[in-house]
Structures are given as structure tokens and as C-alpha cells.
Design an enzyme around this catalytic site. Structure first.
Site, PDB file in Angstrom:
ATOM      1  N   HIS A 174       0.809  -1.217   0.000  1.00 16.89           N
ATOM      2  CA  HIS A 174       0.000   0.000   0.000  1.00 16.89           C
ATOM      3  C   HIS A 174       0.846   1.272   0.000  1.00 16.89           C
ATOM      4  O   HIS A 174       0.316   2.374  -0.151  1.00 16.89           O
ATOM      5  CB  HIS A 174      -0.926   0.000   1.213  1.00 16.89           C
ATOM      6  CG  HIS A 174      -2.250   0.676   0.966  1.00 16.89           C
ATOM      7  ND1 HIS A 174      -2.514   1.397  -0.175  1.00 16.89           N
ATOM      8  CD2 HIS A 174      -3.386   0.727   1.710  1.00 16.89           C
ATOM      9  CE1 HIS A 174      -3.740   1.885  -0.117  1.00 16.89           C
ATOM     10  NE2 HIS A 174      -4.297   1.483   1.013  1.00 16.89           N
TER      11      HIS A 174
ATOM     12  N   ASP B  18      -2.040   2.057  -4.756  1.00 17.23           N
ATOM     13  CA  ASP B  18      -3.284   2.523  -4.137  1.00 17.23           C
ATOM     14  C   ASP B  18      -4.374   1.453  -4.284  1.00 17.23           C
ATOM     15  O   ASP B  18      -4.325   0.597  -5.176  1.00 17.23           O
ATOM     16  CB  ASP B  18      -3.758   3.820  -4.788  1.00 17.23           C
ATOM     17  CG  ASP B  18      -2.777   4.963  -4.559  1.00 17.23           C
ATOM     18  OD1 ASP B  18      -2.081   4.941  -3.518  1.00 17.23           O
ATOM     19  OD2 ASP B  18      -2.702   5.859  -5.421  1.00 17.23           O
TER      20      ASP B  18
END
Length: 453
Positions: A425, A429
């Protein structure tokens, strides 16, 4: 007679040290030239160390699990002639050496060209009754991982009922008290040595009532087995800890209707051409990933978080997580973008066989840019795959099941499968992760699109 010192050779790969994972000899053994003495591990490859001379083992310089520097003495041999140790040279201090398994018969290669295979050994140590921990050595015929009796063996049965005619152990006072109370001592569990019955045992028996103790065949076990984490298992532990501690994972799960894909796969497999291997689901998934990565090349990358640099690769090298008898390894299908469906299938089959047999090379077990993990029929409904550090994405395949699907007018049976995919992450995204998985879903639900350039 003389002494010959064998030092840990340069095993290549640019390493300065290696982990000792297996001894094939013990002090006092007679060895022939080229007999394998030990095995050391570098990354996920095991290197066997052969003897360059005939001789008798005088000294072993490390224990299983130790990290040994290249060039360090590891074995001393008594040999005919002068050996390679000058007169009066100080012998290295002996270290406690465990008693290994039997020395294997058969040769190896010279120390400068040590044989490489990927069969790591698991060391273990078991607590003896004295409390001293003695390392247990791997033998020439390895047992299954985590094999053997657990819990230190069966504990003696110290409870009632006893066999007919078996005399319970008790003092005269206890026997008198039991007789006066009308208690059959064969039905009383003894807590003393060898099941000896005490007054406290009688009290406990009376407190719970005179019901008979029914035999269950179940006995408590108090043993503890200490298993040293070495070799491949240590490498896996280190890699998993690194990935989970440094990568903030996000996992995205999506279901896919693979009914059409399975029909196509069955049709293609019916042709049975000798130049084409049998197709599984994996080659279709690999080709779908190649097409999805063409739209999102940032998924095919390695993240150097220390330097703050994302290395985005043009070549798509797909790691296939494979369970072997010794642990998890990840052979790599190089340049999947340049392989068709059958070429992908053939390479997966070849690498899987090499991994399971322990013959996969270091090059075949490294260099992946994105990974697939699958547990096959054991895949479960959903999983949370751990990213293969320093990659940024991993695609997890769950098991296929026939489920009812509403088509607008009725429920129809469809072959459904979930993909559970994890992403780093920090650089991927959630939206990009979803787009990637949805692209794979669209391709696999309409498999003809996989063949369209």
C-alpha cells in the site's frame, strides 16, 4: 600420519558466510576422497562439501545452525603422510559436536566445485530426561518435515481401572481404610510413583462418588520437543518476518466465474498433442496477468524502501509459490510476456518438478517481479497472501467451487473461484489494485480475450 584441515570453500554467489545445515559424518568416521562431509546453505540453495582426501575425522568445527565464514576450518582429518598442517601447529579448539546420523555412501564433487541442490535440511534437538539439550542430526535418509513422535512419547497410565488380577500399589493403612469403606482399590487412580495410591487419592475418590473410572485410552503427555529453526525454514521465517514488518499489506478479494475458462481448458486438453503439455488454470492466469500488467506496469516492480526507489521491470518474471517436502520455495517463470499458453504450462511443470526433487538452481529460485500463490484444492474461500518482498503484488488463487448464480431469471450452477491478492500500500493505491484484479477477472471470464493481442 598427518593432519589435513578442510576449510569452508568459496561456494560462489558472492557470499561471505554460509549456514551449516547438515553433517554427514561424526568424529571417528573413516571417509573416502569425494565423500560428502557436510551441507551448508546460502539463500535457498544447499551446497555439499566433499572431502578432498581419504582420512579419519578428528574434529568438527561447527554445530548445525551455526553461521560459518568462508575460509574457516570446519573439519580436521588424520591422513596418511604429512597432511597440510605444519608440525607443531596449534589445533583449533574443539567445539561440542553432536552425534550425527550414519555417513552416506557415495561421492560428491571437489570443494571448489561443490554440488548445488535445493534440499535444505531441518535440524532438531530434543530434551533428554536430564534436561540437557542434545542436537539431533539429519541422517542420509531424511524424514518428513516435523516427523516423528510428538510430545516425548506415551506417558505411563497412572489411573484406574486396572487389569483383572493387577494388584494396586498402596500402603497397609490405605488398604485397611479402603476395605473398611468398601472401596475396590483397582478403581482408584494413584498419584504416587508407579501409580501408588495415597490417602489423598482415597479422599478424592470418595469426594467424586464411587462411580467406576472408565477406560478411555487417552493419556496426558508432558513431553516437549525442541526443534531448532535452521536451513530453509529459517530462510522462510526471515523472509516472512521481513515482508510483514516492512510492507503495509492491502488484500483485495474478488470472485471469478471460471465456467467458460474450464470448458475451454477441457477442450484444449482433449487434443492430447505430444508437443503440448496438459493445461491447468495457472497458464491462463499468467497470460491474463501479462495483459493486465501491460496496462499497469507499476504492478510489475520491486520497491527498494531503503533507497526510496521503485524498480519497474519490463520483463515479467512470475514466481510460482510451491510447497515442497522441505518447505516453501518460489521457482520463477522468466519472461512470461514472451511465452504462449503452452510454453507457460511447460515451464511451470518443469520448475515444479525441479523444486519438489530439490534440483532447482539458485537462478531458477530468484528474480521474480510478481508472484502467484495457490493451494489448489486446499485453497479455501479466501486468503491473505504475504507479498514476496521486495515485490509489490502477489495474486492468490483460492479453490474452485460450483455455486448457484442468479442470471436475472433463475439460479444456475457456475464454477466460481476467488482471487485473493495483496499489494504494497506504500506504492499501490487501493483503486489501482482493484483495477488490476478486475482486468484479470474480465479476461478469465471471457478467456478468448486472453488470445487476442
Amino acid at each position: 600420519m598427518g593432519e589435513y584441515v578442510i576449510k569452508l570453500p568459496d561456494v560462489g554467489e558472492g557470499v561471505a558466510e554460509a549456514e551449516l545445515v547438515e553433517w554427514h559424518v561424526k568424529i571417528g568416521d573413516l571417509v573416502r576422497e569425494d565423500a560428502v562431509l557436510a551441507a551448508v546453505m546460502t539463500d535457498k540453495a544447499t551446497v555439499e562439501i566433499p572431502s578432498p582426501v581419504d582420512g579419519e575425522i578428528l574434529w568438527l568445527g561447527a554445530e548445525i545452525g551455526d553461521t560459518v565464514a568462508i575460509g574457516s576450518p570446519i573439519v580436521r582429518l588424520k591422513v596418511a603422510g604429512e597432511g597440510n598442517v605444519t608440525a607443531g601447529a596449534k589445533s583449533p579448539e574443539a567445539v561440542p559436536t553432536p552425534t550425527p546420523g550414519p555417513s552416506p555412501q557415495g561421492g560428491g564433487e571437489s570443494a571448489s566445485t561443490a554440488k548445488v541442490d535445493t534440499k535444505p535440511a531441518m535440524g532438531s534437538s530434543k530434551k533428554a530426561s536430564s534436561g540437557k539439550v542434545e542436537p539431533a542430526m539429519a541422517t542420509a535418509s531424511p524424514s518428513p518435515l516435523w516427523g516423528g513422535a510428538r510430545g516425548g512419547g506415551a506417558a505411563p497410565l497412572t489411573g484406574a481401572p486396572r487389569a483383572e488380577g493387577e494388584k494396586p500399589l498402596a500402603s497397609p493403612a490405605v488398604r485397611l481404610r479402603a476395605k473398611e469403606a468398601g472401596i475396590d482399590l483397582r478403581q482408584v487412580a494413584g498419584s504416587g510413583p508407579a501409580g501408588r495410591i495415597s490417602h489423598e487419592d482415597l479422599d478424592a475418590f470418595l469426594a467424586r462418588g464411587p462411580q467406576l473410572v472408565r477406560p478411555t485410552g487417552l493419556v496426558p503427555r508432558d513431553g516437549v520437543e525442541d526443534i531448532k529453526v535452521i536451513g530453509l525454514r529459517r530462510k522462510i521465517a526471515e523472509k516472512m518476518a521481513l515482508a510483514k514488518s516492512r510492507i503495509p499489506h492491502i488484500t483485495y478479494v474478488e470472485e471469478i466465474d471460471v465456467t467458460a475458462l474450464e470448458e475451454l481448458r477441457a477442450t484444449l486438453n482433449k487434443e492430447k498433442r505430444t508437443d503440448r503439455p496438459k493445461l491447468t488454470l495457472l497458464p491462463f492466469l499468467m497470460r491474463a496477468m501479462v495483459k493486465a500488467i501491460a496496462d499497469q506496469p507499476n504492478l510489475n516492480a520491486l520497491f527498494d524502501d531503503e533507497a526510496g526507489v521503485i524498480h519497474q521491470h519490463e520483463g515479467i518474471h512470475i514466481g510460482i509459490a510451491a510447497q515442497t517436502p522441505t518447505g516453501l520455495v518460489v521457482p520463477v517463470v522468466k519472461h512470461a510476456e514472451a511465452r504462449d499458453l503452452w510454453d507457460c504450462a511447460a515451464e511451470v511443470n518443469r520448475l515444479a518438478e525441479a523444486a519438489k526433487s530439490g534440483t532447482a538452481s539458485r537462478e531458477e529460485l530468484s528474480g521474480s517481479t510478481i508472484t502467484i500463490t495457490s493451494l489448489g484444492a486446499m485453497g479455501g474461500v479466501a486468503t491473505t497472501p504475504v507479498i514476496n518482498y521486495p515485490e509489490v503484488a502477489i495474486v492468490g488463487v483460492n479453490k474452485m467451487m460450483v455455486r448457484p448464480l442468479w442470471d436475472g431469471t433463475q439460479f444456475i450452477p457456475r464454477k466460481m473461484m476467488n482471487l485473493s491478492s495483496s499489494f504494497d500500500h506504500r506504492v499501490i493505491d487501493g483503486w489501482d489494485a482493484a483495477v488490476f484484479v478486475q482486468r484479470i477477472k474480465a479476461l478469465m471470464e471471457t478467456p478468448a480475450m486472453i488470445f487476442v493481442d
